[in-house]
Design a protein around this motif. Structure first.
Motif, PDB file in Angstrom:
ATOM      1  N   SER A 148     -11.546  -5.408  -3.588  1.00  0.00           N
ATOM      2  CA  SER A 148     -10.137  -5.076  -3.362  1.00  0.00           C
ATOM      3  C   SER A 148      -9.851  -3.610  -3.677  1.00  0.00           C
ATOM      4  O   SER A 148      -9.133  -2.935  -2.930  1.00  0.00           O
ATOM      5  CB  SER A 148      -9.241  -5.975  -4.222  1.00  0.00           C
ATOM      6  OG  SER A 148      -9.375  -7.324  -3.847  1.00  0.00           O
ATOM      7  N   ARG A 149     -10.398  -3.134  -4.783  1.00  0.00           N
ATOM      8  CA  ARG A 149     -10.190  -1.733  -5.183  1.00  0.00           C
ATOM      9  C   ARG A 149     -10.780  -0.788  -4.139  1.00  0.00           C
ATOM     10  O   ARG A 149     -10.158   0.220  -3.779  1.00  0.00           O
ATOM     11  CB  ARG A 149     -10.819  -1.479  -6.550  1.00  0.00           C
ATOM     12  CG  ARG A 149     -10.733  -0.032  -7.030  1.00  0.00           C
ATOM     13  CD  ARG A 149      -9.322   0.458  -7.085  1.00  0.00           C
ATOM     14  NE  ARG A 149      -9.235   1.826  -7.576  1.00  0.00           N
ATOM     15  CZ  ARG A 149      -8.244   2.660  -7.280  1.00  0.00           C
ATOM     16  NH1 ARG A 149      -7.254   2.266  -6.483  1.00  0.00           N
ATOM     17  NH2 ARG A 149      -8.236   3.884  -7.767  1.00  0.00           N
ATOM     18  N   GLN A 152      -8.540  -0.729  -1.039  1.00  0.00           N
ATOM     19  CA  GLN A 152      -7.331   0.051  -1.299  1.00  0.00           C
ATOM     20  C   GLN A 152      -7.605   1.547  -1.243  1.00  0.00           C
ATOM     21  O   GLN A 152      -6.815   2.322  -0.682  1.00  0.00           O
ATOM     22  CB  GLN A 152      -6.755  -0.328  -2.663  1.00  0.00           C
ATOM     23  CG  GLN A 152      -6.162  -1.728  -2.716  1.00  0.00           C
ATOM     24  CD  GLN A 152      -5.822  -2.153  -4.135  1.00  0.00           C
ATOM     25  OE1 GLN A 152      -5.858  -1.347  -5.075  1.00  0.00           O
ATOM     26  NE2 GLN A 152      -5.496  -3.430  -4.305  1.00  0.00           N
ATOM     27  N   LEU A 155      -7.994   2.704   2.395  1.00  0.00           N
ATOM     28  CA  LEU A 155      -6.710   2.835   3.087  1.00  0.00           C
ATOM     29  C   LEU A 155      -5.931   4.045   2.587  1.00  0.00           C
ATOM     30  O   LEU A 155      -5.211   4.694   3.361  1.00  0.00           O
ATOM     31  CB  LEU A 155      -5.880   1.565   2.917  1.00  0.00           C
ATOM     32  CG  LEU A 155      -5.968   0.551   4.061  1.00  0.00           C
ATOM     33  CD1 LEU A 155      -5.283   1.092   5.318  1.00  0.00           C
ATOM     34  CD2 LEU A 155      -7.405   0.168   4.373  1.00  0.00           C
ATOM     35  N   PRO A 162       2.204   5.890   1.563  1.00  0.00           N
ATOM     36  CA  PRO A 162       2.024   4.842   0.556  1.00  0.00           C
ATOM     37  C   PRO A 162       2.705   3.520   0.903  1.00  0.00           C
ATOM     38  O   PRO A 162       2.144   2.448   0.662  1.00  0.00           O
ATOM     39  CB  PRO A 162       2.619   5.465  -0.711  1.00  0.00           C
ATOM     40  CG  PRO A 162       2.402   6.938  -0.521  1.00  0.00           C
ATOM     41  CD  PRO A 162       2.608   7.176   0.953  1.00  0.00           C
ATOM     42  N   HIS A 163       3.913   3.597   1.487  1.00  0.00           N
ATOM     43  CA  HIS A 163       4.628   2.353   1.778  1.00  0.00           C
ATOM     44  C   HIS A 163       3.959   1.548   2.902  1.00  0.00           C
ATOM     45  O   HIS A 163       4.270   0.375   3.098  1.00  0.00           O
ATOM     46  CB  HIS A 163       6.090   2.644   2.154  1.00  0.00           C
ATOM     47  CG  HIS A 163       6.252   3.314   3.488  1.00  0.00           C
ATOM     48  ND1 HIS A 163       6.319   4.693   3.620  1.00  0.00           N
ATOM     49  CD2 HIS A 163       6.344   2.803   4.750  1.00  0.00           C
ATOM     50  CE1 HIS A 163       6.447   4.999   4.907  1.00  0.00           C
ATOM     51  NE2 HIS A 163       6.471   3.865   5.600  1.00  0.00           N
ATOM     52  N   GLN A 165       0.441   1.435   3.297  1.00  0.00           N
ATOM     53  CA  GLN A 165      -0.969   1.131   3.035  1.00  0.00           C
ATOM     54  C   GLN A 165      -1.235  -0.349   2.818  1.00  0.00           C
ATOM     55  O   GLN A 165      -2.265  -0.877   3.267  1.00  0.00           O
ATOM     56  CB  GLN A 165      -1.450   1.947   1.831  1.00  0.00           C
ATOM     57  CG  GLN A 165      -1.580   3.428   2.156  1.00  0.00           C
ATOM     58  CD  GLN A 165      -1.934   4.268   0.950  1.00  0.00           C
ATOM     59  OE1 GLN A 165      -2.467   3.758  -0.051  1.00  0.00           O
ATOM     60  NE2 GLN A 165      -1.645   5.561   1.013  1.00  0.00           N
ATOM     61  N   MET A 166      -0.317  -1.063   2.167  1.00  0.00           N
ATOM     62  CA  MET A 166      -0.520  -2.494   1.987  1.00  0.00           C
ATOM     63  C   MET A 166      -0.426  -3.228   3.316  1.00  0.00           C
ATOM     64  O   MET A 166      -1.155  -4.194   3.562  1.00  0.00           O
ATOM     65  CB  MET A 166       0.496  -3.056   0.991  1.00  0.00           C
ATOM     66  CG  MET A 166       0.282  -2.573  -0.442  1.00  0.00           C
ATOM     67  SD  MET A 166      -1.401  -2.826  -1.064  1.00  0.00           S
ATOM     68  CE  MET A 166      -1.481  -4.608  -1.109  1.00  0.00           C
ATOM     69  N   GLY A 167       0.473  -2.751   4.198  1.00  0.00           N
ATOM     70  CA  GLY A 167       0.547  -3.331   5.531  1.00  0.00           C
ATOM     71  C   GLY A 167      -0.722  -3.077   6.317  1.00  0.00           C
ATOM     72  O   GLY A 167      -1.181  -3.939   7.086  1.00  0.00           O
ATOM     73  N   LEU A 169      -3.708  -2.730   4.985  1.00  0.00           N
ATOM     74  CA  LEU A 169      -4.689  -3.656   4.430  1.00  0.00           C
ATOM     75  C   LEU A 169      -4.520  -5.052   5.018  1.00  0.00           C
ATOM     76  O   LEU A 169      -5.496  -5.711   5.390  1.00  0.00           O
ATOM     77  CB  LEU A 169      -4.543  -3.725   2.910  1.00  0.00           C
ATOM     78  CG  LEU A 169      -5.154  -2.585   2.086  1.00  0.00           C
ATOM     79  CD1 LEU A 169      -4.673  -2.673   0.646  1.00  0.00           C
ATOM     80  CD2 LEU A 169      -6.673  -2.652   2.138  1.00  0.00           C
ATOM     81  N   ALA A 170      -3.274  -5.489   5.112  1.00  0.00           N
ATOM     82  CA  ALA A 170      -3.009  -6.822   5.649  1.00  0.00           C
ATOM     83  C   ALA A 170      -3.447  -6.920   7.103  1.00  0.00           C
ATOM     84  O   ALA A 170      -4.079  -7.907   7.511  1.00  0.00           O
ATOM     85  CB  ALA A 170      -1.520  -7.156   5.517  1.00  0.00           C
ATOM     86  N   GLN A 174      -6.517  -9.378   7.170  1.00  0.00           N
ATOM     87  CA  GLN A 174      -6.101 -10.690   7.671  1.00  0.00           C
ATOM     88  C   GLN A 174      -6.752 -10.962   9.020  1.00  0.00           C
ATOM     89  O   GLN A 174      -7.136 -12.099   9.324  1.00  0.00           O
ATOM     90  CB  GLN A 174      -4.574 -10.764   7.801  1.00  0.00           C
ATOM     91  CG  GLN A 174      -3.824 -10.740   6.480  1.00  0.00           C
ATOM     92  CD  GLN A 174      -3.953 -12.042   5.697  1.00  0.00           C
ATOM     93  OE1 GLN A 174      -4.638 -12.968   6.110  1.00  0.00           O
ATOM     94  NE2 GLN A 174      -3.282 -12.113   4.563  1.00  0.00           N
TER      95      GLN A 174
END
Length: 261
Positions: A148-149, A152, A155, A162-163, A165-167, A169-170, A174
């Motif tokens: 996971s690290r 992250q 990405l 930054p806002h 990056q999680m999207g 990753l998904a 996914q």
């Protein structure tokens, strides 16, 4: 030993990595005559082997103990519940993913992303039972956390804000999770049927083409199938995965606030 009922009461916080036996790696039980001493690493490795061979539905502590040549109760020196052991098994297969060197500043994030996605996909193909366990546990074991690290950090190197990056990753993982899960299930189904993937595919397509209600749809798709390329199911799947991943990379590039050198 913690009962399943007690564990369920606090399922959101419970993990083998947080429990009383979190560090129980070195304690050894008395070895069966002529056998190797028991430790948690050996128990986990045998659990993975059994899960690969028989799936999670048939997996039990009694069955595992029999394969190890010990009593079922002796396993509870190392884990509190079967769930704990499944969580250990899940984390152990994450160790199979080869992680890129994130200290290499000259490395291209695209190459790094492709490397980890290929490894992530392979986990679900080799271990078809693993996909059902991903959302069941916290996935905070050392191998899961390292993966996971790394994802992250990759990405973060893309230039996505930054806002986003999680999207990002998904979107990527996914997709890989879904692709690998379906692939792994298909591979296992073929193995269970005693046929190759190509034989199964040919039989299924032949049966569908014989049905009038499906024939028109398959005739319309013939051109697309020809353009898809590949002589085997595996080749077709590789082309699909590669192109789909390229689409995701292109999307990340298009939304990046900066273009890394």
């Amino acid at each position: 030993m913690v009962s399943a009922a007690d564990r369920t009461k606090d399922a959101a916080r419970t993990s083998v990595w947080l429990g009383s036996k979190a560090g129980n790696r070195v304690r050894r039980a008395e070895a069966p005559e002529g056998g190797a001493a028991l430790d948690r690493d050996r128990i986990t490795a045998e659990a993975v082997r059994l899960l690969d061979a028989e799936g999670s539905a048939k997996f039990s502590m009694r069955r595992l103990a029999g394969e190890l040549g010990v009593t079922a109760m002796s396993l509870y020196w190392y884990v509190d519940t079967k769930d704990d052991l499944l969580e250990l098994a899940l984390d152990s297969v994450f160790s199979e993913i080869e992680l890129p060197d994130m200290e290499d500043e000259a490395a291209d994030w695209r190459d790094q992303l492709r490397a980890v996605t290929v490894g992530y996909r392979a986990v679900f193909v080799r271990h078809s039972w693993a996909s059902a366990l991903i959302g069941r546990y916290l996935n905070i074991g050392p191998h899961s956390m390292a993966f996971s690290r790394t994802a992250q950090r990759i990405l973060a190197r893309t230039g996505l804000p930054p806002h986003g990056q999680m999207g990002g990753l998904a979107a990527v993982f996914q997709f890989v999770y879904g692709f690998g899960t379906i692939e792994g299930t298909f591979v296992q189904r073929c193995a269970d049927a005693g046929v190759t993937q190509d034989e199964y595919f040919a039989q299924a397509m032949g049966a569908l083409n014989e049905r009038p209600e499906y024939r028109a749809q398959f005739e319309e798709a013939a051109e697309l199938m020809a353009a898809r390329g590949g002589e085997t199911v595996q080749e077709m799947r590789e082309r699909d995965f590669d192109f789909a991943l390229s689409l995701l990379v292109a999307g990340i590039e298009a939304l990046s606030t900066q273009r890394p050198a």
